[in-house]
Design a protein around this motif. Sequence first.
Motif, short mmCIF file in Angstrom:
data_model
loop_
_atom_site.label_atom_id
_atom_site.label_comp_id
_atom_site.label_asym_id
_atom_site.label_seq_id
_atom_site.Cartn_x
_atom_site.Cartn_y
_atom_site.Cartn_z
N ARG A 40 98.75 94.59 -56.47
CA ARG A 40 100.08 94.19 -56.91
C ARG A 40 100.08 94.10 -58.42
O ARG A 40 99.04 93.86 -59.05
N ARG A 181 103.98 81.61 -57.15
CA ARG A 181 105.12 81.00 -56.47
C ARG A 181 105.92 80.17 -57.45
O ARG A 181 105.39 79.68 -58.45
N TRP A 182 107.21 80.00 -57.14
CA TRP A 182 108.09 79.23 -58.01
C TRP A 182 108.01 77.74 -57.72
O TRP A 182 108.26 76.92 -58.60
N LYS A 240 118.11 83.13 -53.77
CA LYS A 240 116.96 83.94 -53.34
C LYS A 240 117.04 85.33 -53.93
O LYS A 240 116.05 85.87 -54.44
N ALA A 241 118.23 85.94 -53.87
CA ALA A 241 118.39 87.31 -54.37
C ALA A 241 118.17 87.38 -55.88
O ALA A 241 117.56 88.33 -56.38
N TRP A 242 118.64 86.36 -56.61
CA TRP A 242 118.48 86.36 -58.07
C TRP A 242 116.99 86.32 -58.43
O TRP A 242 116.54 87.07 -59.30
N LEU A 243 116.23 85.44 -57.79
CA LEU A 243 114.81 85.32 -58.09
C LEU A 243 114.07 86.61 -57.76
O LEU A 243 113.17 87.04 -58.51
N LYS A 244 114.44 87.25 -56.66
CA LYS A 244 113.77 88.50 -56.28
C LYS A 244 114.07 89.59 -57.29
O LYS A 244 113.20 90.40 -57.62
N ARG A 245 115.29 89.61 -57.81
CA ARG A 245 115.71 90.68 -58.72
C ARG A 245 115.28 90.41 -60.16
O ARG A 245 114.90 91.34 -60.88
N GLY A 247 113.24 87.50 -61.28
CA GLY A 247 112.12 86.57 -61.50
C GLY A 247 111.03 87.13 -62.39
O GLY A 247 110.47 86.42 -63.23
N SER A 248 110.72 88.42 -62.24
CA SER A 248 109.66 89.01 -63.07
C SER A 248 110.03 88.99 -64.54
O SER A 248 109.14 88.94 -65.41
#
Length: 256
Positions: A40, A181-182, A240-245, A247-248
Amino acid sequence: MPQLLRRKPEPPLPDTIDVAGGPLPLTIRQNPRAKRMIMRIAPGGGGLVVTVPRGMAARKIREFLDRHRGWVEERVSRAPERVVIAPGAVIPLRGEPTRLTHRGGRLVTRLEALTNDPGAPDVAGPRQQLLVGGASDHFSRRVCDYLRREARRDLEAAVKRHACVVGLEPSAITIKDTTSRWGSCTHDRRLAFSWRIVMAPPEVLDYLAAHEVAHFREMNHGPKFWSLCRTLCPEMEAGKAWLKRHGSGLHAVGVG
């Protein structure tokens, strides 16, 4: 009697892997429970992490890296550009672009609105700045200290609000700089959060706090857990969607 030839020892695995953008830091992690090799990209695109079964031969790991070099280069090319915490840089704070400004002296780090020069062109840009005092070589530390304090303040308020609903209090809240993890919650209701969540919009931080508080009642991710989490935070799916999109991108903000 013929002399037996000794097999040459395998050279150690490198610390970096060469990709199109240059050398990429490489971390090999042995996991006794791993059944196969998994790779990863580290949060923020700052390195490659490969998890391997314990005792995996270095030769096989090299072959695995060679076979998946194209995958690594494609993922690295999509990683957000790294932002170094330094004077003049722009980072998000509660979802708002914020310019980092060094003023020096005994100034206490504070946030203030930015007013554009009336005669300047109407160009979109940060509407706020973080003013930082002290010596220039302490600039990044002072910025990080401020972000940690703000993260704690926002998270404690959100946790308190959600904890009142479930009728249980946290035994401790810790602010860390985790990359895997957050947030997390133990069986004795000890909470840990990444300070980087304060850079996200407030509704995303609220979702994260609700997610961990929901574990006070449900130490799993089953239907009852998600139902409680949605009760605490009706905008759960958006968070959830915001962090996935994005977060990086928060992990791409760093020191040096």
